[in-house]
Scaffold this active site. Sequence first.
Site, PDB file in Angstrom:
ATOM      1  N   SER A   1       0.826  -1.201   0.000  1.00  0.00           N
ATOM      2  CA  SER A   1       0.000   0.000   0.000  1.00  0.00           C
ATOM      3  C   SER A   1       0.864   1.256   0.000  1.00  0.00           C
ATOM      4  CB  SER A   1      -0.970  -0.042   1.182  1.00  0.00           C
ATOM      5  OG  SER A   1      -1.957   0.954   1.053  1.00  0.00           O
TER       6      SER A   1
ATOM      7  N   ASP B   1      -0.338  -4.082  -4.034  1.00  0.00           N
ATOM      8  CA  ASP B   1      -1.471  -3.175  -4.146  1.00  0.00           C
ATOM      9  C   ASP B   1      -1.097  -1.765  -3.670  1.00  0.00           C
ATOM     10  OD1 ASP B   1      -4.036  -3.141  -5.277  1.00  0.00           O
ATOM     11  OD2 ASP B   1      -4.956  -2.886  -3.320  1.00  0.00           O
TER      12      ASP B   1
ATOM     13  N   HIS C   1      -7.873  -5.402  -0.798  1.00  0.00           N
ATOM     14  CA  HIS C   1      -6.587  -4.698  -0.704  1.00  0.00           C
ATOM     15  C   HIS C   1      -5.498  -5.636  -0.169  1.00  0.00           C
ATOM     16  CE1 HIS C   1      -4.145  -1.153  -0.773  1.00  0.00           C
ATOM     17  NE2 HIS C   1      -4.122  -0.955   0.542  1.00  0.00           N
TER      18      HIS C   1
END
Length: 451
Positions: free
Chosen positions: A154, A178, A248
Amino acid sequence: MLSFYVFISLVSLVRPDPDETCPSFTRLSFHSAVVGTGLNVKLMLYTRRNLTCAQTVNSTALGHLNVTKKTAFIVHGFRPTGSAPVWMGDLVEGLLSVEDMNVVIVDWNRGATTVMYHYASSRTRKVATVLKEFIDRMLAEGASLDDIYMIGVSLGAHIAGFVGAMYEGQLGRITGLDPAGPLFNGRPPQDRLDPGDAQFVDVIHSDIDALGYKEPLGHIDFYPNGGLDQPGCPQTIFGGLQYFKCDHQRSVYLYLASLRENCTVTAYPCDSYRDYRNGQCVSCGVPQKESCPILGYYADDWKDYLLENHPPMTKAFLDTAEKKPFCMHHYFVDIITWNKSVRRGSITIRLRDGAGSTTESKIDHEPATFQKYHQVSLLARFNQDLDKIAAISLVFSTGSVVGPKYKLRILRMKLRSLAHPERPQLCRYDLVLMENVETVFQPISCPKLQM
């Protein structure tokens, strides 16, 4: 189960706590997220020498870090509740199980823990500065940038990109799991992860319609299930917190599967998910062609071919199962029909082996068009790989709940494995499918000369 992790601050380096024999990841409460936290970066080293007890390291003390070996940095992202990432220990253990390396956890939970996402985002460059100081010390002791591998989750993916940019793209590899989309979508390369940040950048996109970044960011970008809704994740808000984070986080669990499972998650370079689903992008699995790229840790096996023969940024698509080990097994179902009229619909195919194990693929992402004497090749994906198939069943459906029921008259059906082209291709001739009725049959080996 691994314990956790180690200390260094942003402005002044923090000395190890002599009473803390095994440093652990900073654990904060939701209260901390509400009131906010100042940035403090802690680095914790694991090696096969200290597999279950982290060692504090910083830019003045490298500890047991062996600069002649690969060093993998794990950088987490936004932590709105202050908890430790549940996957962190498994990722450390998995990396050390596949290679004798240094694994450094970058704990910036003090800074990432806040209910205000933009506060955490604004601190990413400062975390990158701390990491550069540490890597500079490693280089001074004889380390090579070729051996630096950053795994960013992330916001951590963009932190890895900022570090790579500081070394003008000479880091060995960056894997983005991601990468965060909010506040980064549409930003120029210098403000996010970019293929110029390392010698090889691979990215897994698993939540492009919400928390993740949509567009390609690496030399190769993997889009499992099109990068959208991941199988097994809640599709409504009634799924609770998992509804918001499951897609996610799936990128992390797919990466973990590449380290720990006896299953290779194969991807197919393609322009779009639709083209992949329609079987138009599987040439890499054909004999005499290059091998297909592998998602996860071993993605860099495809590095040399990719950099020599493909455009600077390549998209690769794949489907996964809803739970680990996530891998799917791809087959082509070739059907030639002899209906006078065109038939449009979906096909469900079920395979069974001699022991009674079954696996099913429903090919219904868009209606297939069956015309007289035209071959239709459908890409089927199964979550089990049955070596010896004893029986096959087919169901044809137009999706209509009213109106007449149709027949699909099959002149020839052929089943062929993409992953194992050496296996015999299986055929069946002169078959009539009644709509929504399962038809079971025993296949035979196709003749060498196909019609």
